[in-house]
Write an enzyme that holds these catalytic residues in place. Structure first.
Site, mmCIF file in Angstrom:
data_model
loop_
_atom_site.group_PDB
_atom_site.id
_atom_site.type_symbol
_atom_site.label_atom_id
_atom_site.label_comp_id
_atom_site.label_asym_id
_atom_site.label_seq_id
_atom_site.Cartn_x
_atom_site.Cartn_y
_atom_site.Cartn_z
ATOM 1 N N HIS A 88 23.606 38.835 25.578
ATOM 2 C CA HIS A 88 24.850 38.992 24.596
ATOM 3 C C HIS A 88 24.576 40.372 24.048
ATOM 4 C CE1 HIS A 88 25.113 34.752 25.084
ATOM 5 N NE2 HIS A 88 26.301 34.742 25.078
ATOM 6 N N GLU A 91 22.608 40.005 20.846
ATOM 7 C CA GLU A 91 20.943 39.818 20.807
ATOM 8 C C GLU A 91 20.510 41.062 20.754
ATOM 9 O OE1 GLU A 91 19.763 36.588 23.690
ATOM 10 O OE2 GLU A 91 21.642 37.176 24.470
#
Ligand code: HPA
Length: 296
Positions: A88, A91
């Site tokens: 993602h 992150e």
């Protein structure tokens, strides 16, 4: 805004070659498993699996509920690869890194990408536990220039200005609807528009209202980058959202969403999502052109 990080064609190819040395599977279908939906990978036959940390060039997944393994195997007579855990933007990965596996799959010969995610619903008719077949998306980070396709274009993968109308294959959506009837789950399944937001926070009420007015049915923090990169390199895409919560749109509402609740609904409905995806893979037609090592 520009992606500073670039990945060369050779680097994707090196990872694809490494995987093709380690496994005999030559996947036709790749499946990205969203939050709480990773169990599908466990149903593959004749599995070969690799921790992301062992695969050269792969980023590492850091989110609870995302295992971080690539699993190869057969499902309903099709050769598949499952991402058990995705990457993602929130992150801290660059978008080019979050979508790294998609181009690797392309180089391994994959022709269809199935993306699943957990999402919050904005549409009144979508309840937690429902399944939304993604008909289209609004890529909110993309609207301000956060797009994995920014930067120099690699013509070996696809064109500088790829079309995105029709990026969610209509034939596969129709087939999924037909299969939902056969599985007697039509009450749970409908089509809608997905919006990707950057996260990691859930939406404010004003943001939720904005998205609702824009015609968004469900919102999540993933999927759009993978779909852009897949469409750019000519993969056929099918996407679905498992609705895990209602997005709070009213100042009167006292409930709020949390990650554990999202994972819980994922677990409760994972069997049903798994069934639908499995049947879809079984029934989809695959164009058997071997595109391994010969992208454009
Ligand atoms: N918003 C954004 N992402 C999500 C949600 C949500 O309500 N639920 C699951 N992922």
């Amino acid at each position: 805004m520009h992606n500073r990080e670039q990945i060369s064609h050779d680097e994707y190819q090196k990872t694809a070659d490494w995987l093709m040395c380690k496994t005999k599977h030559r996947p036709q279908v790749a499946i990205v498993c969203g939050s709480g939906l990773g169990m599908l990978a466990d149903t593959l036959k004749c599995q070969d699996s690799f921790a992301y940390s062992d695969i050269p060039g792969f980023p590492q997944s850091t989110v609870q509920g995302h295992a971080g393994r690539l699993v190869f195997g057969d499902l309903k007579g099709k050769s598949c690869v499952c991402m058990q855990g995705r990457f993602h933007m929130y992150e801290g990965h660059s978008l080019i890194k979050t979508t790294f596996p998609i181009r690797v799959f392309k180089l391994m010969g994959v022709e269809t990408l199935i993306v699943t995610n957990a999402a919050g619903s904005l549409a009144d008719g979508l309840k937690p536990g429902d399944i939304m077949l993604i008909k289209d998306h609004i890529n909110v980070p993309g609207l301000v220039g956060l797009n994995p396709l920014c930067g120099p274009n690699d013509d070996k993968f696809g064109p500088r200005f790829p079309a995105m109308s029709g990026c969610y294959d209509k034939g596969l959506r129709c087939l999924a609807m037909e299969l939902a009837k056969q599985l007697d789950i039509t009450g749970l399944v409908q089509e809608g528009v997905y919006a990707m937001v950057g996260g990691p926070n859930f939406e404010t009420i004003a943001e939720a209202r904005l998205l609702h007015r824009l015609g968004v049915d469900a919102v999540g923090m993933s999927t759009a980058p993978e779909v852009l990169v897949a469409t750019h390199c000519g993969l056929r895409v099918f996407g679905l959202s498992l609705i895990t919560n209602k997005v709070v749109k009213s100042y009167e509402d006292t409930e709020s969403v949390n990650h554990e609740g999202v994972l819980e609904v994922g677990r409760l409905r994972s069997q049903t999502v798994q069934q639908l995806v499995t049947e879809l893979i079984g029934r989809m037609e695959i164009n058997n052109n071997d595109n391994t090592n010969n992208v454009a």
